[in-house]
Write a protein that holds these residues in place. Structure first.
Motif, PDB file in Angstrom:
ATOM      1  N   UNK A  79       0.816  -1.217   0.000  1.00  0.00           N
ATOM      2  CA  UNK A  79       0.000   0.000   0.000  1.00  0.00           C
ATOM      3  C   UNK A  79       0.849   1.266   0.000  1.00  0.00           C
ATOM      4  N   UNK A  80       2.167   1.122   0.169  1.00  0.00           N
ATOM      5  CA  UNK A  80       3.067   2.273   0.245  1.00  0.00           C
ATOM      6  C   UNK A  80       3.773   2.585  -1.073  1.00  0.00           C
ATOM      7  N   UNK A  81       3.665   1.695  -2.068  1.00  0.00           N
ATOM      8  CA  UNK A  81       4.472   1.824  -3.287  1.00  0.00           C
ATOM      9  C   UNK A  81       3.563   1.836  -4.524  1.00  0.00           C
ATOM     10  N   UNK A  82       3.355   3.019  -5.084  1.00  0.00           N
ATOM     11  CA  UNK A  82       2.565   3.150  -6.328  1.00  0.00           C
ATOM     12  C   UNK A  82       1.326   2.255  -6.269  1.00  0.00           C
ATOM     13  N   UNK A  83       0.567   2.403  -5.202  1.00  0.00           N
ATOM     14  CA  UNK A  83      -0.493   1.451  -4.873  1.00  0.00           C
ATOM     15  C   UNK A  83      -1.538   1.323  -5.988  1.00  0.00           C
TER      16      UNK A  83
END
Length: 250
Positions: free
Chosen positions: A71-75
């Motif tokens: 959910x933290x990376x280019x979600x």
């Protein structure tokens, strides 16, 4: 038949093609018929991003791919990519690296992952155990499983080394399966791990899936450990391949 349901690309090779060759060679050397490679949630990774792994094994009869997602990376971008790959049949599940990353398995931000998995009828996997155990602890997993009966969940590593706590807490959650990757990692505690695993397989034989965590752990060590378990032939067949065929719809 043997299916190793928890593999990663090995790191000590210069490019993805040689990593692929080394992984396939390891499976063949150890008599493993099929494998499931789990991609990283990072967009660039030595073990392969979702896109890297999907492209590397597209069309393979031997290897299936699980997408890592964060959910933290280019979600939103990654959710769209996973949808495209699911539509093409290039991936067979999604993995959340709870503990490696600081989010709880019950966090509402993960609802799109669970919804996507339910829509395509694929499982969601979780990293568990070791450090930062709170993010996918058995009580949290139980809460999630009860709230999301439409989902299938795979609890990787069985909350290692606290397997008894894992099985005790989750025994009544029929939509949670246990992936035994990494559990033979420390020979010093293998006897107690073996006892806990044998007892749990005897009572929940349809909920255990063999995995080695090759790439981080030895596949042969985990195969030898699995062979040492005092379980019935039917329980062994379920553990070594039948449950994986059903859970992952291979």
């Amino acid at each position: 038949m043997v299916i190793d349901s928890h593999l990663h690309l090995p790191v000590d090779y210069p490019d993805f093609n040689t990593k692929k060759e080394a992984l396939v060679a390891e499976l063949r050397k150890n008599g493993v018929d099929k494998g499931i490679v789990i991609a990283d949630s990072e967009l660039e990774s030595v073990i392969g991003s979702v896109r890297d792994c999907a492209e590397l094994f597209r069309g393979s009869d031997m290897i299936q791919v699980i997408a890592g997602i964060s959910p933290f990376i280019s979600y939103e971008q990654q959710l769209r990519l996973c949808r495209e790959l699911l539509e093409r049949g290039d991936i067979i599940g999604l993995k959340l690296y709870t503990g490696h990353e600081s989010f709880y398995c019950t966090d509402h931000v993960l609802s799109p992952v669970y919804d996507l998995a339910a829509e395509f009828d694929v499982p969601v996997l979780f990293h568990t155990g070791w450090d930062n155990t709170q993010y996918s602890a058995p009580d949290k997993m139980k809460e999630l499983a009860q709230k999301r009966p439409q989902n299938r969940f795979v609890y990787c590593h069985c909350f290692y080394p606290e397997l008894e706590q894992c099985f005790r807490t989750l025994k009544d959650c029929g939509n949670v399966w246990f992936d035994t990757s990494s559990v033979a990692d420390d020979s010093r505690i293998c006897p107690q791990i073996k006892t806990a695993l044998e007892a749990a397989i005897a009572t929940m034989p349809e909920r255990f899936i063999f995995g080695s965590d090759f790439g981080s752990c030895s596949e042969k060590v985990h195969l030898d450990f699995a062979a040492s378990l005092d379980i019935t032939p039917k329980q062994r067949a379920l553990f070594m391949y039948e449950n994986a065929l059903r859970v992952y719809k291979i």
